[in-house]
Design a protein around this motif. Structure first.
Motif, PDB file in Angstrom:
ATOM      1  N   ALA A 139      35.816  48.971  37.942  1.00  0.00           N
ATOM      2  CA  ALA A 139      34.598  48.858  37.137  1.00  0.00           C
ATOM      3  C   ALA A 139      34.202  47.395  36.999  1.00  0.00           C
ATOM      4  N   GLN A 140      35.215  46.544  36.768  1.00  0.00           N
ATOM      5  CA  GLN A 140      34.931  45.108  36.625  1.00  0.00           C
ATOM      6  C   GLN A 140      34.354  44.541  37.922  1.00  0.00           C
ATOM      7  N   ILE A 141      35.007  44.897  39.047  1.00  0.00           N
ATOM      8  CA  ILE A 141      34.559  44.359  40.339  1.00  0.00           C
ATOM      9  C   ILE A 141      33.142  44.819  40.632  1.00  0.00           C
ATOM     10  N   GLU A 142      32.894  46.100  40.360  1.00  0.00           N
ATOM     11  CA  GLU A 142      31.558  46.660  40.570  1.00  0.00           C
ATOM     12  C   GLU A 142      30.518  45.837  39.805  1.00  0.00           C
ATOM     13  N   GLY A 143      30.886  45.500  38.550  1.00  0.00           N
ATOM     14  CA  GLY A 143      29.997  44.701  37.696  1.00  0.00           C
ATOM     15  C   GLY A 143      29.732  43.325  38.291  1.00  0.00           C
ATOM     16  N   TYR A 144      30.799  42.670  38.764  1.00  0.00           N
ATOM     17  CA  TYR A 144      30.655  41.340  39.348  1.00  0.00           C
ATOM     18  C   TYR A 144      29.787  41.395  40.593  1.00  0.00           C
ATOM     19  N   LEU A 145      30.042  42.412  41.454  1.00  0.00           N
ATOM     20  CA  LEU A 145      29.292  42.520  42.709  1.00  0.00           C
ATOM     21  C   LEU A 145      27.812  42.711  42.418  1.00  0.00           C
ATOM     22  N   LYS A 146      27.513  43.516  41.427  1.00  0.00           N
ATOM     23  CA  LYS A 146      26.119  43.790  41.074  1.00  0.00           C
ATOM     24  C   LYS A 146      25.415  42.483  40.692  1.00  0.00           C
ATOM     25  N   ILE A 147      26.128  41.651  39.934  1.00  0.00           N
ATOM     26  CA  ILE A 147      25.526  40.374  39.533  1.00  0.00           C
ATOM     27  C   ILE A 147      25.309  39.483  40.749  1.00  0.00           C
ATOM     28  N   ILE A 148      26.334  39.467  41.641  1.00  0.00           N
ATOM     29  CA  ILE A 148      26.240  38.568  42.792  1.00  0.00           C
ATOM     30  C   ILE A 148      25.053  38.930  43.683  1.00  0.00           C
ATOM     31  N   ILE A 149      24.849  40.247  43.949  1.00  0.00           N
ATOM     32  CA  ILE A 149      23.772  40.617  44.890  1.00  0.00           C
ATOM     33  C   ILE A 149      22.393  40.605  44.220  1.00  0.00           C
ATOM     34  N   SER A 150      22.346  40.280  42.940  1.00  0.00           N
ATOM     35  CA  SER A 150      21.056  40.333  42.232  1.00  0.00           C
ATOM     36  C   SER A 150      20.120  39.184  42.626  1.00  0.00           C
ATOM     37  N   SER A 151      20.688  38.046  43.038  1.00  0.00           N
ATOM     38  CA  SER A 151      19.834  36.895  43.396  1.00  0.00           C
ATOM     39  C   SER A 151      20.598  35.970  44.349  1.00  0.00           C
ATOM     40  N   PRO A 152      19.978  35.095  45.108  1.00  0.00           N
ATOM     41  CA  PRO A 152      18.512  34.940  45.288  1.00  0.00           C
ATOM     42  C   PRO A 152      18.009  35.930  46.322  1.00  0.00           C
ATOM     43  N   GLN A 153      17.073  36.764  45.967  1.00  0.00           N
ATOM     44  CA  GLN A 153      16.716  37.887  46.829  1.00  0.00           C
ATOM     45  C   GLN A 153      16.102  37.463  48.160  1.00  0.00           C
ATOM     46  N   ALA A 154      15.576  36.209  48.227  1.00  0.00           N
ATOM     47  CA  ALA A 154      14.908  35.762  49.453  1.00  0.00           C
ATOM     48  C   ALA A 154      15.867  35.661  50.636  1.00  0.00           C
ATOM     49  N   SER A 155      17.143  35.345  50.378  1.00  0.00           N
ATOM     50  CA  SER A 155      18.070  35.024  51.463  1.00  0.00           C
ATOM     51  C   SER A 155      18.718  36.270  52.037  1.00  0.00           C
ATOM     52  N   SER A 156      19.116  36.156  53.315  1.00  0.00           N
ATOM     53  CA  SER A 156      19.889  37.243  53.916  1.00  0.00           C
ATOM     54  C   SER A 156      21.327  36.790  54.166  1.00  0.00           C
ATOM     55  N   ASN A 157      21.643  35.536  53.841  1.00  0.00           N
ATOM     56  CA  ASN A 157      22.986  35.016  54.043  1.00  0.00           C
ATOM     57  C   ASN A 157      23.866  35.329  52.833  1.00  0.00           C
ATOM     58  N   PRO A 158      24.908  36.139  53.044  1.00  0.00           N
ATOM     59  CA  PRO A 158      25.745  36.509  51.886  1.00  0.00           C
ATOM     60  C   PRO A 158      26.302  35.299  51.145  1.00  0.00           C
ATOM     61  N   TYR A 159      26.555  34.190  51.856  1.00  0.00           N
ATOM     62  CA  TYR A 159      27.150  33.017  51.189  1.00  0.00           C
ATOM     63  C   TYR A 159      26.184  32.371  50.207  1.00  0.00           C
ATOM     64  N   ASP A 160      24.853  32.554  50.409  1.00  0.00           N
ATOM     65  CA  ASP A 160      23.891  32.066  49.428  1.00  0.00           C
ATOM     66  C   ASP A 160      24.079  32.795  48.102  1.00  0.00           C
ATOM     67  N   TYR A 161      24.340  34.107  48.228  1.00  0.00           N
ATOM     68  CA  TYR A 161      24.540  34.901  47.006  1.00  0.00           C
ATOM     69  C   TYR A 161      25.840  34.490  46.304  1.00  0.00           C
ATOM     70  N   ILE A 162      26.864  34.275  47.118  1.00  0.00           N
ATOM     71  CA  ILE A 162      28.152  33.873  46.528  1.00  0.00           C
ATOM     72  C   ILE A 162      28.021  32.518  45.838  1.00  0.00           C
ATOM     73  N   ASN A 163      27.331  31.573  46.520  1.00  0.00           N
ATOM     74  CA  ASN A 163      27.173  30.241  45.927  1.00  0.00           C
ATOM     75  C   ASN A 163      26.374  30.289  44.632  1.00  0.00           C
ATOM     76  N   ALA A 164      25.439  31.248  44.572  1.00  0.00           N
ATOM     77  CA  ALA A 164      24.631  31.348  43.362  1.00  0.00           C
ATOM     78  C   ALA A 164      25.439  31.945  42.203  1.00  0.00           C
ATOM     79  N   HIS A 165      26.550  32.601  42.522  1.00  0.00           N
ATOM     80  CA  HIS A 165      27.342  33.260  41.457  1.00  0.00           C
ATOM     81  C   HIS A 165      28.826  32.962  41.633  1.00  0.00           C
ATOM     82  N   GLN A 166      29.115  31.663  41.660  1.00  0.00           N
ATOM     83  CA  GLN A 166      30.505  31.210  41.873  1.00  0.00           C
ATOM     84  C   GLN A 166      31.471  31.858  40.867  1.00  0.00           C
TER      85      GLN A 166
END
Lengths: 119, 757
Positions: free
Chosen positions: B489-516
């Motif tokens: 449940a916790q991981i699911e919550g974290y993943l949801k936050i990570i994929i929420s922004s920045p929506q413009a990018s298609s590079n997964p590392y942009d999402y990770i960097n935005a939610h270190q």
């Protein structure tokens, strides 16, 4: 006859009235507070009791006695003589005097009292 | 607090007070000849116990002497538990002996189907009877007090606070705020002075307040016959000590007269007044007269002795035993006696091992299950099964504290000589994650590392064991094992936050960097997160953005255990190709050359640098700048490249290491062997050069060695030689252990070291 029978406290209370009568009831309350350590309510309760028994009377806040000190003393002595000396006055006197020395005047007075009471 | 609760508190106080009263009655025997004031003062303790439910605990408590073991170790003694009405099998513990067994066997047991526990019903009835008794006794005393007061109203003033009345048969003190002395009219002048002195003494000592207070306590405890006896005895002691106090202030000849007065007053006793404890009737005339006639002024030393004894007795009677003194000898929940009794050299000694385990406390909500012993081959181990009914005792921030059983494991390592590993299997029966098991493994090395040496030495005695318990207790914080349901449940919550922004990018590392922070949180969960994520891939359908982030997390968590190097695969393809490598356990490097000094240095350096990582192995490469002998001291100057690795399949993972200059001093002992004497390491940062210059000196005389420090510092700027030596040693070590094919990749994906092929 029962109205002559006074408890210790009643006798002390009555004595105050005998000494001061006629006495204003407010003054009586003060006298009782000083001499007996009584509260106002206690004084009135005891006064009422004695009035009911016809020992005292309280008319318009003026207290007077109906039965005098002498009457009570007479009753007390009679009770003692009856109870402890089978009504015999000589026995009572013997016991009362029991070894006590009388003064000349006392003896004279006693003689006089006895002579007067002999019929 | 309910009526029942109050009643149970009173019951408990009554039991304590009974012990204390019995103690006082016993002690009174020895104080027969002493001034009665001492006996009188002792009753104050009983009174205190009857009214005050709490007291302080002390080692010298009288109750401790009796081994009175109440059900919990607090300032409040609980013989009758407050939840007795709700227990399956109600029990009381009022002390040692047969009584409790008889009482307990007579207490009704709860029938599981019945809606009201019979014990609860009983307690309700008993508490109602109790309160009814109090009401009856209180109203009787108040009514008789009012009656007496009414009679005394017409008492006439003699002087001060002394009143006369013909309605009373004996002298007494009455009143609470301004107490008055009432004397019968018939008392003669000779008696009066004694009587007044006696009553004045009562007033001076505040007895007119103490007695009603005691009577009130008696009313609260009216069901306790011992308290009625105590009340009677207290009165007697009070009167006698009052008599003595009067005599002390009077002349010697007054004794006879005083006794005579007592007698003449006693002849006119008034039945009603004697029964009313709120006023001071005279009592126990005969023994009082005897006491008066026998009275002698006590010598000073008797008073001093009695006062000291009294102080000790009061302290002992007024306190509760210390928790550690109640019942069996426990310390922080550990039964020291049982630990010592079950100490054993062999893990195979089944009953002793179980005895040890059961002498240790468990967290709340945890019950012990079966104990399995691994005794065939080393490492010898114990597997302890636990059942978790309530997780509150072992959870910290939603995760199971991995160190929760570590203190107990440390104790086992200390008390069982040959056990190497202790595994705790916790089965979840809380209803959440039902049936899931968590494994906590503790090794002897962990315990030794923590305590800085062999833990078995602590098993020597009670004192050392207590020391070990204290030190082990400080280890209770470990990393957390998150139960799977919570974790996913916790991981699911974290993943949801990570994929929420920045929506413009298609590079997964942009999402990770935005939610270190969220990404780090997943990684921090370690293998639990890995298990969750991999089981998600097993379900399939994760080739989306979330899947890429999941894959990135998995790759980071796996490290060298990841066998798939192809970075172009989609998450599901990667998962299909993944075969997680198992760690290959290797020992630490061992020097096999002939040089004796090198041998010393290798051994010392391995010892210094290994052991920080659990699992894995350590390799060292020292450069020796020189060795100097002076007297029986040998000092060697080195710079050592050390590194620790883990081997997964044929992938090496660097776990840590470094290059550190040091000076090692050995002392030659009588048999010619060199023993490590001192290990001086170069300091950090700005201290680095100075610390090296400082230790570049002769071993015994301390004379500086010319140019040595400069050589060491110059070498530190370029240590390629020992880097090569390290990989040589690593190669040698892997081959020695049958590994012919291994690769070490750095964090950038570059190959740092390759063996074979």
């Amino acid at each position: 006859m029962e109205k002559f029978k006074l408890y210790d406290a009643e006798y002390k209370f009555a004595s105050i009235i005998w000494d001061n009568e006629p006495v204003n009831s407010t003054k009586l309350v003060r006298l009782c507070a000083d001499k007996l350590g009584w509260k106002k309510s206690t004084t009135y309760t005891v006064l009422k009791k004695l009035c009911d028994r016809g020992v005292m009377q309280n008319q318009e806040a003026l207290v007077t006695s109906l039965i005098k000190r002498r009457d009570v003393q007479k009753y007390e002595i009679n009770a003692v003589v009856e109870k402890s000396f089978a009504g015999s006055l000589p026995q009572f006197l013997t016991a009362f005097l029991g070894g006590r020395k009388l003064t000349e005047e006392d003896a004279e007075e006693l003689k006089k009292i006895i002579e007067e009471s002999v019929e | 607090m309910s009526l029942q609760g109050i009643f149970i508190s009173i019951l408990n106080m009554s039991v304590t007070a009974s012990y204390v009263a019995a103690g006082v009655i016993f002690v009174r025997i020895f104080f027969r000849k002493a001034p009665k004031i001492f006996s009188y003062v002792l009753w104050a303790v009983v009174l205190f116990r009857l009214i005050c439910p709490v007291t302080c605990a002390a080692g010298f408590s009288f109750l401790g002497l009796l081994h009175v073991d109440s059900q919990n170790n607090r300032a409040v003694s609980d013989y009758v538990p407050h939840d007795i009405g709700f227990r399956q099998t109600p029990t009381i513990q009022s002390g040692p002996g047969v009584l409790d067994r008889t009482v307990n066997s007579s207490l009704p047991q709860a029938a599981p189907m019945a809606s009201v526990n019979p014990m609860q019903a009983w307690m309700e009835v008993l508490s109602l009877i109790w309160i009814a008794g109090i009401v009856a006794l209180l109203s009787y005393s108040v009514i008789s007090y009012i009656k007496v007061k009414k009679q005394l109203r017409t008492a006439t003033l003699v002087k001060d606070n002394i009143y006369q009345s013909d309605r009373i048969g004996t002298a007494f003190v009455c009143g609470f705020v301004r107490p008055k002395i009432y004397v019968p009219v018939a008392v003669g002048d000779a008696d009066l002075s004694y009587v007044l002195e006696h009553e004045r003494t009562h007033i001076r000592r505040k007895d007119y307040l103490i007695k009603p207070l005691a009577f009130f306590a008696l009313i609260l405890h009216w069901f306790n016959p011992l308290m009625w006896l105590s009340f009677a005895l207290m009165n007697r002691d009070m009167e006698m000590s009052c008599d003595e106090s009067v005599l002390q202030r009077m002349s010697r000849e007054a004794k006879g007269g005083y006794a005579g007065s007592l007698l003449s007053l006693s002849a006119k006793r008034n039945g009603l007044l004697a029964a009313n404890p709120l006023a001071f009737g005279e009592s126990q005339i005969k023994s009082r007269i005897k006491n008066v006639l026998n009275y002698k002024k006590p010598p000073f030393w008797v008073i001093v002795l009695a006062a000291v004894a009294m102080g000790v007795l009061i302290a002992a009677l007024a306190t509760n035993p210390k928790p550690s003194h109640t019942g069996s000898n426990t310390y922080s929940g550990y039964s020291i006696e049982k630990l010592i009794a079950n100490k054993t050299p062999y893990v195979g000694h089944n009953s002793k091992v179980v005895g040890l385990i059961d002498a240790m406390p468990l967290p709340e909500g945890i019950a012990r299950g079966a104990v399995e012993l691994q005794t065939v081959n080393p490492p010898y181990g114990i597997i302890i099964n636990y059942i978790m009914r309530d997780s509150a005792g072992v959870m910290v921030n939603g995760a199971i504290n991995t160190h929760v059983f570590f203190p107990n494991a440390i104790m086992l390592f200390s008390l069982i000589d040959n056990v190497d590993v202790i595994k705790c299997q916790i089965t979840d029966q809380t209803g959440q994650d039902e049936g899931t098991s968590y494994y906590l493994t503790y090794t002897r090395e962990m315990a030794e590392e923590l305590l800085g040496g062999d833990v078995r030495i602590f098993a020597a005695g009670a004192g050392t064991l207590k020391n070990l318990i204290d030190r082990a207790a400080n280890t209770k914080s470990g990393t957390g094992i998150v139960p799977p349901a919570t974790a996913s449940a916790q991981i699911e919550g974290y993943l949801k936050i990570i994929i929420s922004s920045p929506q413009a990018s298609s590079n997964p590392y942009d999402y990770i960097n935005a939610h270190q922070n969220e990404y780090e949180s997943i990684l921090k969960m370690g293998d639990v997160a890995l298990t969750c994520l991999l089981s998600e891939f097993e379900k399939g359908g994760h080739d989306d953005l979330k899947g890429y982030i999941m894959m990135a997390s998995c790759k980071e968590l796996l490290g060298a255990r990841n066998n798939v190097t192809d970075g172009t695969l989609t998450p599901q393809e990667w998962y299909r190709a993944l075969s997680i490598r198992e760690e290959v356990r290797l020992p630490d490097f061992e020097y096999d050359g002939q040089d004796p000094i090198e041998k010393f240095v290798y051994d010392t350096e391995i010892e210094k640098h290994s052991g920080y990582q659990r699992g894995g192995f350590t390799v060292v490469a020292p450069k020796i700048f020189g060795s100097y002998e002076e007297g029986d001291l040998l000092k060697v100057f080195v710079t050592t490249y050390s590194a620790s690795y883990k081997l997964y399949g044929n992938a090496l993972a660097a776990e840590g290491g470094g290059v550190i200059p040091a000076a090692i001093t050995y002392r030659k002992d009588n048999s010619g062997r060199y023993i490590l004497e001192r290990y001086e390491q170069a300091g950090d940062g700005s201290q680095f050069p100075t610390s090296i210059r400082k230790y570049c000196s002769m071993p015994a005389s301390g004379r500086a060695i010319e140019g040595l420090a400069d050589r060491i510092l110059a070498h530190y700027a370029d240590y390629e030689d020992i880097r090569i030596l390290l990989y040589d040693n690593l190669t040698k070590h892997l081959r020695m252990n049958g590994v012919y094919n291994a690769t070490l990749t750095n964090s950038l994906g570059e190959v740092e070291f390759r063996l074979g092929v």
